[in-house]
Design an enzyme around this catalytic site. Structure first.
Site, PDB file in Angstrom:
ATOM      1  N   ASP A 192       0.846  -1.187   0.000  1.00 38.33           N
ATOM      2  CA  ASP A 192       0.000   0.000   0.000  1.00 38.33           C
ATOM      3  C   ASP A 192       0.887   1.244   0.000  1.00 38.33           C
ATOM      4  O   ASP A 192       1.883   1.311   0.716  1.00 38.33           O
ATOM      5  CB  ASP A 192      -0.926   0.004   1.227  1.00 38.33           C
ATOM      6  CG  ASP A 192      -2.067   0.994   1.082  1.00 38.33           C
ATOM      7  OD1 ASP A 192      -3.227   0.553   0.942  1.00 38.33           O
ATOM      8  OD2 ASP A 192      -1.803   2.222   1.102  1.00 38.33           O
TER       9      ASP A 192
ATOM     10  N   ASN B 117     -12.967  -3.257   2.236  1.00 35.92           N
ATOM     11  CA  ASN B 117     -13.974  -2.210   2.335  1.00 35.92           C
ATOM     12  C   ASN B 117     -14.907  -2.317   1.131  1.00 35.92           C
ATOM     13  O   ASN B 117     -14.448  -2.319  -0.014  1.00 35.92           O
ATOM     14  CB  ASN B 117     -13.313  -0.825   2.329  1.00 35.92           C
ATOM     15  CG  ASN B 117     -12.565  -0.542   3.621  1.00 35.92           C
ATOM     16  OD1 ASN B 117     -13.082  -0.805   4.708  1.00 35.92           O
ATOM     17  ND2 ASN B 117     -11.353  -0.031   3.515  1.00 35.92           N
TER      18      ASN B 117
ATOM     19  N   GLU C  49     -12.230   3.412  -1.341  1.00 32.18           N
ATOM     20  CA  GLU C  49     -11.701   4.505  -2.165  1.00 32.18           C
ATOM     21  C   GLU C  49     -11.484   4.078  -3.612  1.00 32.18           C
ATOM     22  O   GLU C  49     -11.630   4.882  -4.530  1.00 32.18           O
ATOM     23  CB  GLU C  49     -10.350   4.984  -1.605  1.00 32.18           C
ATOM     24  CG  GLU C  49     -10.449   5.720  -0.290  1.00 32.18           C
ATOM     25  CD  GLU C  49      -9.076   5.965   0.330  1.00 32.18           C
ATOM     26  OE1 GLU C  49      -8.057   5.809  -0.374  1.00 32.18           O
ATOM     27  OE2 GLU C  49      -9.049   6.289   1.527  1.00 32.18           O
ATOM     28  N   VAL C  50     -11.032   2.842  -3.796  1.00 37.99           N
ATOM     29  CA  VAL C  50     -10.683   2.387  -5.143  1.00 37.99           C
ATOM     30  C   VAL C  50     -11.690   1.313  -5.565  1.00 37.99           C
ATOM     31  O   VAL C  50     -11.862   0.300  -4.873  1.00 37.99           O
ATOM     32  CB  VAL C  50      -9.242   1.813  -5.191  1.00 37.99           C
ATOM     33  CG1 VAL C  50      -8.907   1.356  -6.600  1.00 37.99           C
ATOM     34  CG2 VAL C  50      -8.236   2.862  -4.710  1.00 37.99           C
TER      35      VAL C  50
ATOM     36  N   HIS D 261     -10.331  -5.282  -3.548  1.00 42.00           N
ATOM     37  CA  HIS D 261      -9.014  -5.549  -2.959  1.00 42.00           C
ATOM     38  C   HIS D 261      -9.166  -5.945  -1.505  1.00 42.00           C
ATOM     39  O   HIS D 261     -10.096  -5.518  -0.820  1.00 42.00           O
ATOM     40  CB  HIS D 261      -8.093  -4.328  -3.064  1.00 42.00           C
ATOM     41  CG  HIS D 261      -8.702  -3.058  -2.578  1.00 42.00           C
ATOM     42  ND1 HIS D 261      -9.611  -2.340  -3.319  1.00 42.00           N
ATOM     43  CD2 HIS D 261      -8.544  -2.361  -1.424  1.00 42.00           C
ATOM     44  CE1 HIS D 261      -9.980  -1.266  -2.657  1.00 42.00           C
ATOM     45  NE2 HIS D 261      -9.355  -1.260  -1.487  1.00 42.00           N
TER      46      HIS D 261
ATOM     47  N   HIS E  10      -6.972  -5.893   2.052  1.00 37.03           N
ATOM     48  CA  HIS E  10      -5.804  -5.379   2.765  1.00 37.03           C
ATOM     49  C   HIS E  10      -5.276  -6.491   3.668  1.00 37.03           C
ATOM     50  O   HIS E  10      -6.063  -7.151   4.357  1.00 37.03           O
ATOM     51  CB  HIS E  10      -6.182  -4.205   3.673  1.00 37.03           C
ATOM     52  CG  HIS E  10      -6.776  -3.023   2.969  1.00 37.03           C
ATOM     53  ND1 HIS E  10      -6.075  -1.851   2.771  1.00 37.03           N
ATOM     54  CD2 HIS E  10      -8.001  -2.814   2.435  1.00 37.03           C
ATOM     55  CE1 HIS E  10      -6.855  -0.965   2.151  1.00 37.03           C
ATOM     56  NE2 HIS E  10      -8.030  -1.520   1.943  1.00 37.03           N
TER      57      HIS E  10
HETATM   58  P1  AMP Z   1      -9.852   1.296   0.235  1.00 38.27           P
HETATM   59  O1  AMP Z   1     -10.175   2.463   1.110  1.00 38.27           O
HETATM   60  O2  AMP Z   1     -10.171  -0.027   0.886  1.00 38.27           O
HETATM   61  O3  AMP Z   1     -10.463   1.429  -1.147  1.00 38.27           O
HETATM   62  O4  AMP Z   1      -8.290   1.265   0.082  1.00 38.27           O
HETATM   63  C1  AMP Z   1      -7.588   1.809  -0.990  1.00 38.27           C
HETATM   64  C2  AMP Z   1      -6.139   1.727  -0.643  1.00 38.27           C
HETATM   65  O5  AMP Z   1      -5.381   1.903  -1.826  1.00 38.27           O
HETATM   66  C3  AMP Z   1      -5.649   2.782   0.343  1.00 38.27           C
HETATM   67  O6  AMP Z   1      -5.106   2.142   1.491  1.00 38.27           O
HETATM   68  C4  AMP Z   1      -4.605   3.563  -0.443  1.00 38.27           C
HETATM   69  O7  AMP Z   1      -3.511   3.972   0.353  1.00 38.27           O
HETATM   70  C5  AMP Z   1      -4.193   2.557  -1.490  1.00 38.27           C
HETATM   71  N1  AMP Z   1      -3.638   3.099  -2.729  1.00 38.27           N
HETATM   72  C6  AMP Z   1      -4.145   4.096  -3.492  1.00 38.27           C
HETATM   73  N2  AMP Z   1      -3.380   4.299  -4.582  1.00 38.27           N
HETATM   74  C7  AMP Z   1      -2.365   3.399  -4.503  1.00 38.27           C
HETATM   75  C8  AMP Z   1      -1.245   3.102  -5.321  1.00 38.27           C
HETATM   76  N3  AMP Z   1      -0.996   3.786  -6.459  1.00 38.27           N
HETATM   77  N4  AMP Z   1      -0.387   2.123  -4.934  1.00 38.27           N
HETATM   78  C9  AMP Z   1      -0.622   1.443  -3.793  1.00 38.27           C
HETATM   79  N5  AMP Z   1      -1.666   1.661  -2.977  1.00 38.27           N
HETATM   80  C10 AMP Z   1      -2.535   2.633  -3.324  1.00 38.27           C
END
Ligand code: AMP
Length: 120
Positions: free
Chosen positions: A33, A91, A99-100, A104, A106
């Protein structure tokens, strides 16, 4: 909701942006991350286009789900986290703060992780 091919993990899978790769096989890619929340903080993503856990659990093929879960366990083991302990988390959606929009998991570890859910 339609899968967005421009999400950041899709770009990582297409190698348009870099990542610190930890593990890869035909089903998954795992990388550190970028903003770690614990000493070890790894993200495991399926290679298929799934928006979230809800999408993955409903629509992924059995071999994709099996390959994904096996890989999560293998990565934790490779990182020597089995004995000391680790946490996995996914999440899904707004209340969880996803967020993404590419599914995924963690993997957190390497130190005591505190309470499961923040009370603040
Ligand atoms: P979530 O809130 O579960 O969607 O987690 C998204 C995660 O992606 C967060 O912990 C971010 O720090 C991580 N993240 C976002 N962009 C990148 C990236 N380019 N490389 C690695 N991790 C990322």
């Amino acid at each position: 909701m339609i899968y967005d091919d421009d999400n950041i993990f899709a770009k990582i899978l297409r190698e348009e942006i870099p990542c610190k790769k930890v593990y890869e096989n035909e089903y998954v890619l795992a990388f550190h991350d970028v903003n770690p929340q614990s000493k070890i903080h790894i993200l495991v993503i399926p290679k298929g286009k799934y928006i979230s856990f809800a999408d993955f659990s409903e629509n992924a093929l059995p071999e994709e789900i099996n390959g994904f879960m096996k890989a999560v366990g293998k990565i934790a083991k490779n990182q020597n986290l089995v004995e000391s302990g680790y946490r996995i988390l996914a999440n899904h959606g707004q209340n969880a703060g996803q967020e993404v929009a590419h599914f995924h998991i963690h993997i957190f570890g390497g130190e005591p992780l505190g309470p499961m859910i923040s009370k603040t």
